[in-house]
Motif scaffolding. Structure first.
Motif, PDB file in Angstrom:
ATOM      1  N   VAL A  25       0.840  -1.204   0.000  1.00  0.00           N
ATOM      2  CA  VAL A  25       0.000   0.000   0.000  1.00  0.00           C
ATOM      3  C   VAL A  25       0.875   1.255   0.000  1.00  0.00           C
ATOM      4  N   ARG A  26       1.942   1.242   0.797  1.00  0.00           N
ATOM      5  CA  ARG A  26       2.876   2.384   0.816  1.00  0.00           C
ATOM      6  C   ARG A  26       3.521   2.597  -0.551  1.00  0.00           C
ATOM      7  N   ASP A  27       3.883   1.486  -1.199  1.00  0.00           N
ATOM      8  CA  ASP A  27       4.490   1.597  -2.528  1.00  0.00           C
ATOM      9  C   ASP A  27       3.524   2.212  -3.543  1.00  0.00           C
ATOM     10  N   TYR A  28       2.277   1.765  -3.515  1.00  0.00           N
ATOM     11  CA  TYR A  28       1.286   2.318  -4.443  1.00  0.00           C
ATOM     12  C   TYR A  28       0.964   3.778  -4.128  1.00  0.00           C
ATOM     13  N   LEU A  29       0.912   4.112  -2.851  1.00  0.00           N
ATOM     14  CA  LEU A  29       0.683   5.517  -2.484  1.00  0.00           C
ATOM     15  C   LEU A  29       1.864   6.386  -2.899  1.00  0.00           C
ATOM     16  N   SER A  30       3.052   5.866  -2.778  1.00  0.00           N
ATOM     17  CA  SER A  30       4.241   6.596  -3.221  1.00  0.00           C
ATOM     18  C   SER A  30       4.187   6.827  -4.724  1.00  0.00           C
ATOM     19  N   PHE A  31       3.786   5.807  -5.471  1.00  0.00           N
ATOM     20  CA  PHE A  31       3.648   5.943  -6.925  1.00  0.00           C
ATOM     21  C   PHE A  31       2.605   7.001  -7.266  1.00  0.00           C
ATOM     22  N   ALA A  32       1.462   6.955  -6.592  1.00  0.00           N
ATOM     23  CA  ALA A  32       0.404   7.933  -6.858  1.00  0.00           C
ATOM     24  C   ALA A  32       0.871   9.347  -6.523  1.00  0.00           C
ATOM     25  N   SER A  70       6.119  21.284  -0.167  1.00  0.00           N
ATOM     26  CA  SER A  70       6.528  20.893   1.183  1.00  0.00           C
ATOM     27  C   SER A  70       5.586  19.820   1.743  1.00  0.00           C
ATOM     28  N   ALA A  71       4.295  19.923   1.425  1.00  0.00           N
ATOM     29  CA  ALA A  71       3.352  18.903   1.893  1.00  0.00           C
ATOM     30  C   ALA A  71       3.657  17.554   1.256  1.00  0.00           C
ATOM     31  N   LEU A  72       3.956  17.559  -0.039  1.00  0.00           N
ATOM     32  CA  LEU A  72       4.275  16.305  -0.719  1.00  0.00           C
ATOM     33  C   LEU A  72       5.575  15.707  -0.188  1.00  0.00           C
ATOM     34  N   LEU A  73       6.559  16.565   0.052  1.00  0.00           N
ATOM     35  CA  LEU A  73       7.831  16.066   0.568  1.00  0.00           C
ATOM     36  C   LEU A  73       7.672  15.502   1.968  1.00  0.00           C
ATOM     37  N   ASN A  74       6.851  16.158   2.786  1.00  0.00           N
ATOM     38  CA  ASN A  74       6.622  15.671   4.147  1.00  0.00           C
ATOM     39  C   ASN A  74       5.871  14.345   4.155  1.00  0.00           C
ATOM     40  N   LYS A  75       4.923  14.183   3.233  1.00  0.00           N
ATOM     41  CA  LYS A  75       4.150  12.933   3.189  1.00  0.00           C
ATOM     42  C   LYS A  75       4.983  11.785   2.664  1.00  0.00           C
ATOM     43  N   SER A  76       5.931  12.098   1.771  1.00  0.00           N
ATOM     44  CA  SER A  76       6.751  11.017   1.208  1.00  0.00           C
ATOM     45  C   SER A  76       7.814  10.533   2.190  1.00  0.00           C
ATOM     46  N   LYS A  77       8.104  11.311   3.223  1.00  0.00           N
ATOM     47  CA  LYS A  77       9.115  10.897   4.214  1.00  0.00           C
ATOM     48  C   LYS A  77       8.525  10.030   5.222  1.00  0.00           C
TER      49      LYS A  77
END
Length: 164
Positions: free
Chosen positions: A72-79, A157-164
């Motif tokens: 799920v994390r991998d697919y969310l990262s892709f999205a 910044s929101a995208l970078l924070n969510k990807s970490k």
């Protein structure tokens, strides 16, 4: 008037810029999808190998749960990465449109300064109204640009924070 005609020839073809951007973004999205598929296949192989190595059947549930959350994390990262590509493309297209507006405004200002229009009182009054409208629209463009850049920074910044 010749200077204005030369300026019209100098204004770049924004359609080609947008087409090039579309092409570049399409290739990046294809690359992203291929990379994601490669990682998904490798992860699937690793998950199958881990499941085959489990000796105790009680641990299978925990392993499947861990695999599922990882997937799920991998697919969310892709999205998220795909969304980020689209966001950057949208931002670049907005910059291209803004530059077109700035170029057209400069061209209009140059036309309004043309000496043939200066002697006529009606033209002078019309020119002052048009100049006022142009300055007002430029201030609106500047404030919209500032708001767009602030929004882009917040989204980044929101995208970078969510990807970490």
């Amino acid at each position: 008037m010749k200077a204005t005609v030369e300026q019209v020839k100098v204004i770049p073809n924004r359609t080609m810029e947008i087409a090039n951007l579309y092409h570049k973004q399409s290739l990046e999205l294809i690359n992203l999808a291929l990379t994601h598929n490669k990682k998904a296949i490798e992860a699937s192989h690793n998950r199958a190998t881990e499941l085959l190595q489990v000796k105790d059947t009680k641990n299978i549930h925990e392993l499947v749960t861990a695999h599922m959350s990882s997937q799920v994390r991998d697919y969310l990262s892709f999205a998220t990465e795909a969304y980020q590509l689209g966001f950057y493309a949208h931002s670049e297209v907005a910059n291209i449109f803004q530059q077109q507006i700035i170029d057209n405004r400069a061209l209009t200002n140059e036309m309004l300064k043309h000496h043939a229009l200066a002697g006529n009182p009606v033209s002078s009054m019309a020119l002052s109204i048009v100049n006022s409208a142009l300055h007002t629209s430029q201030s609106v463009i500047d404030s919209a640009k500032a708001a767009a850049s602030k929004t882009a920074e917040l989204a980044k910044s929101a995208l970078l924070n969510k990807s970490k």
